[in-house]
Design an enzyme around this catalytic site. Structure first.
Site, PDB file in Angstrom:
ATOM      1  N   ASP A  12       0.874  -1.176   0.000  1.00 17.86           N
ATOM      2  CA  ASP A  12       0.000   0.000   0.000  1.00 17.86           C
ATOM      3  C   ASP A  12       0.903   1.215   0.000  1.00 17.86           C
ATOM      4  O   ASP A  12       1.483   1.572   1.025  1.00 17.86           O
ATOM      5  CB  ASP A  12      -0.902  -0.019   1.235  1.00 17.86           C
ATOM      6  CG  ASP A  12      -1.748   1.254   1.364  1.00 17.86           C
ATOM      7  OD1 ASP A  12      -1.798   2.039   0.407  1.00 17.86           O
ATOM      8  OD2 ASP A  12      -2.350   1.458   2.439  1.00 17.86           O
ATOM      9  N   LYS A  72       2.591  11.489  -3.407  1.00 20.85           N
ATOM     10  CA  LYS A  72       1.609  10.751  -4.205  1.00 20.85           C
ATOM     11  C   LYS A  72       0.700  11.704  -4.972  1.00 20.85           C
ATOM     12  O   LYS A  72       0.210  11.367  -6.050  1.00 20.85           O
ATOM     13  CB  LYS A  72       0.792   9.846  -3.285  1.00 20.85           C
ATOM     14  CG  LYS A  72      -0.160   8.884  -4.000  1.00 20.85           C
ATOM     15  CD  LYS A  72      -0.768   7.926  -2.998  1.00 20.85           C
ATOM     16  CE  LYS A  72      -1.748   6.961  -3.642  1.00 20.85           C
ATOM     17  NZ  LYS A  72      -2.281   5.983  -2.670  1.00 20.85           N
ATOM     18  N   GLU A 175      -7.204   0.354  -4.700  1.00 25.97           N
ATOM     19  CA  GLU A 175      -7.210   0.266  -3.245  1.00 25.97           C
ATOM     20  C   GLU A 175      -8.538  -0.253  -2.671  1.00 25.97           C
ATOM     21  O   GLU A 175      -8.523  -1.120  -1.779  1.00 25.97           O
ATOM     22  CB  GLU A 175      -6.845   1.627  -2.642  1.00 25.97           C
ATOM     23  CG  GLU A 175      -5.376   1.972  -2.867  1.00 25.97           C
ATOM     24  CD  GLU A 175      -5.049   3.431  -2.614  1.00 25.97           C
ATOM     25  OE1 GLU A 175      -5.963   4.176  -2.182  1.00 25.97           O
ATOM     26  OE2 GLU A 175      -3.901   3.838  -2.850  1.00 25.97           O
ATOM     27  N   ASP A 200     -13.262   4.604   0.696  1.00 28.53           N
ATOM     28  CA  ASP A 200     -11.822   4.708   0.969  1.00 28.53           C
ATOM     29  C   ASP A 200     -11.400   6.170   0.952  1.00 28.53           C
ATOM     30  O   ASP A 200     -11.225   6.771  -0.113  1.00 28.53           O
ATOM     31  CB  ASP A 200     -11.051   3.902  -0.076  1.00 28.53           C
ATOM     32  CG  ASP A 200      -9.547   3.903   0.175  1.00 28.53           C
ATOM     33  OD1 ASP A 200      -9.094   4.549   1.131  1.00 28.53           O
ATOM     34  OD2 ASP A 200      -8.818   3.254  -0.606  1.00 28.53           O
TER      35      ASP A 200
END
Length: 632
Positions: A12, A72, A175, A200
């Site tokens: 992850d 990210k 994810e 999420d």
């Protein structure tokens, strides 16, 4: 050590934190601890060292311009895409080739310029080292998760980061889908098909996916599925929606803006913006904002106190009610994405809503999710670990460790090519199951045209200017023919990772062209190969440099505590022993100083032995210190 060919780790790679796991003994297992997605770069002796994780995060206020976090949000993006985030970063971001975002770290001999992929590779490299230490063998293959709403450019960038870290990214998994895989192993009724939503909300991105979980042997629901033991082994993503710029970082930014307005008023600075403050203050404010946000998930109020200068201190109490007013629209944006996902899935009846991501701990988020879906959110899974565990499950499926399981994911956004007049002809529509293939016939619009430029776009709008350009290539060498006569077949192939390959074939002439689409804001293949080659070329020096840096840090701590204990207890020690300690401390200190100036100036083994020799000699001093403390 022999490399395991069976284990495929799951990773992850998060905006705030990252984690690695593996599937063995019939279940996913987290390896090591959570690694903050933060990297500090330090220049010394003409080279650069990297510190990844907790130490880099805890000292980012001290080294704001050399510490990179939330990278990210820059993956596969241009500087213009990231403009809103830049004021809240302590480090500098500048445009690179093709307007790609580049991190710029200052150094004595000139700045270090890094792509987001290279920074992410440093984080992945640290996770790889964590796994190898715990497993006892090299790790070479990985499943890496990405937000479901990552476009092709961002997925390509993630694959490149894995490659630069020495990992073969065998699969990219969304994810929310990874979270569903982990949920499928949990305690529930696995005898009947169920439909779940995975909500999420992480540090930088938001995704919502609607999935159908079908137990093996349920022929009516999945005729082609293999029989099994009754556990869920068929995971079908029905729809997905989200926002790659919606996460906990945004809440931090709202709080920082509140603090800045207060401070500007207190200091009579007018309409001062965050840019008016030095990098250290900016990073400190972001850190305080994050702490306030976390505390308000448990408490009704939280207090912040910031020393602005020698005479001024800024203090404020923030109440949960105030925060909820600030973030109401932020939460509503996620709910609107949920509406889109449910509509695209055909508004099915839901059996569960699974909460994933650290930001789902915010009480308002859970309350709004409960109100919207009419289902009590499922929060039994650790939101910080569930994605990595699901990635490990997918790794187990691919390596054969998990039998009889199948994962069917979807692409988040439609894919197409630009046609005459700037329109987009969509070949693969959003929420198509991957892998997917689509072909379409086109022709020329000008007499005698000998080449055709093919521009590839991703998005849901009808005009190219409103969609995201992924890349372009050209089919050349066509024989001149009247407009409309050439028969140009364009084929899109989206693999199981959601990565796009495009081919073009003119049937009359037989001319062909193909490529894996190069993201407009990613690294070129040549750049990836150059960076990869440099990492191999400098591998030995890099490893030595890393070792020396670790020795400097650890030896400096040893010198500090031994020096303090020696100063406090010298009267109770034999003079010869005290002198022996001082002599050995001087030897280690000289190595620390030399290595700090130029890491090549010390021999690592000799440095290590000097440090260990000092540690052995200091045992007696420690015993004296303990004895003295007991007397007190």
């Amino acid at each position: 050590m022999q490399e395991s060919t069976e284990r495929i780790v799951g990773i992850d790679l998060g905006t705030t934190n990252s984690l690695i796991a593996v599937f063995d003994d019939g279940e996913p297992r987290v390896l090591g601890e959570i690694v903050p997605s933060v990297v500090r770069y330090e220049a010394s002796g003409g080279s650069w060292s990297r510190t990844v994780g907790a130490d880099a995060r805890e000292r980012q206020v001290t080294f704001p311009t050399r510490t990179v976090s939330s990278v990210k949000r820059l993956m596969g993006r241009s500087v213009r895409d990231a403009a809103r985030d830049l004021p809240f970063l302590g480090y500098t971001v500048e445009p690179g080739e093709r307007d790609t975002a580049r991190v710029v770290v200052p150094g004595e001999d000139g700045p270090l310029r890094l792509s987001p992929e290279e920074v992410s590779a440093d984080i992945l490299g640290e996770l790889k080292r964590v796994a190898e230490r715990e497993l006892g063998h090299p790790v070479g293959r990985a499943v890496v998760t990405v937000p479901a709403y990552f476009d092709d450019a961002q997925r390509q960038a993630t694959r490149d980061a894995g490659r630069l870290a020495g990992l073969d990214v065998v699969r990219i998994v969304n994810e929310p889908t990874a979270a569903a895989l982990a949920y499928g192993l949990g305690p529930r009724d696995a005898s009947e098909p169920s439909t779940i939503v995975v909500y999420d909300l992480g540090g930088g991105t938001f995704d919502v996916s609607v999935l159908k979980l079908i137990p093996s042997g349920d022929a009516e629901s999945a005729e082609s599925e293999p029989s099994g033991t009754g556990s869920t082994d068929f995971f079908q993503v029905l729809s997905t929606a989200g926002d790659t710029r919606l996460g906990g970082d945004d809440v931090d930014q709202m709080l920082v803006s509140l603090f800045v307005a207060d401070i500007a008023e207190q200091l009579n600075l007018g309409d001062a913006s965050l840019d008016a403050f030095p990098p250290e203050t900016r990073r400190a404010l972001v850190g305080f904002a994050e702490q306030i946000k976390v505390r308000l998930s448990d408490d009704e109020a939280a207090r912040v106190s910031v020393r602005i200068n020698e005479s001024e201190v800024y203090e404020r109490t923030v109440y949960r009610e105030q925060l909820e007013e600030m973030i109401a629209e932020w939460v509503d944006r996620s709910i609107r994405a949920c509406e889109r996902a449910l509509a695209a899935a055909g508004a099915p009846e839901l059996d569960a809503v699974v909460m994933v991501g650290g930001s789902t701990r915010i009480p308002l988020v859970r309350r709004r999710v409960r109100e919207f879906f009419g289902v009590e959110p499922y929060v039994a899974l650790d939101p910080d670990r569930v994605v990595a565990m699901g990635a490990a499950v997918q790794g187990g499926i691919l390596s054969g460790g998990v039998k009889g399981s199948l994962l069917l994911d979807v692409i988040p956004l439609s894919l197409g090519i630009e046609t005459r007049g700037g329109a987009v002809a969509k070949l693969v529509t959003a929420n198509s199951t991957v892998p997917a293939r689509a072909t379409e016939m086109f022709s020329t619009s000008v007499d005698g045209q000998t080449s055709v430029a093919i521009n590839v776009f991703q998005g849901e709008r009808e005009m190219a200017e409103d969609c995201r350009r992924l890349g372009a290539f050209e089919l050349t060498g066509l024989p001149p023919m009247p407009a409309g006569i050439p028969q140009l077949e364009v084929a899109f192939l989206v693999d199981a990772n959601g990565v796009l390959n495009v081919t073009a074939h003119e049937k009359r002439s037989g001319k062909r062209a193909e490529l894996q689409v190069l993201p407009s804001h990613g690294l070129t293949r040549d750049e990836v190969e150059r960076i990869e080659a440099e990492s191999v070329e400098h591998a030995r020096d890099d490893m030595t440099r890393h070792r020396v840096v670790d020795l400097v840090q650890n030896a400096s701590l040893d010198l500090k505590w031994i020096g303090e204990k020696l100063a406090a207890h010298a009267p109770g020690l034999e003079a010869a022993y005290a002198q022996e300690l001082r002599s050995k401390m001087d030897a280690v200190r000289s190595m620390v100083d030399a290595a700090s100036a130029d890491w090549r100036s010390v021999e690592p083994n000799a440095f290590h032995e000097a440090k260990e020799d000092l540690a052995r000699s200091s045992v007696r001093l420690q015993e004296v210190a303990i004895a003295e403390s007991l007397k007190d």
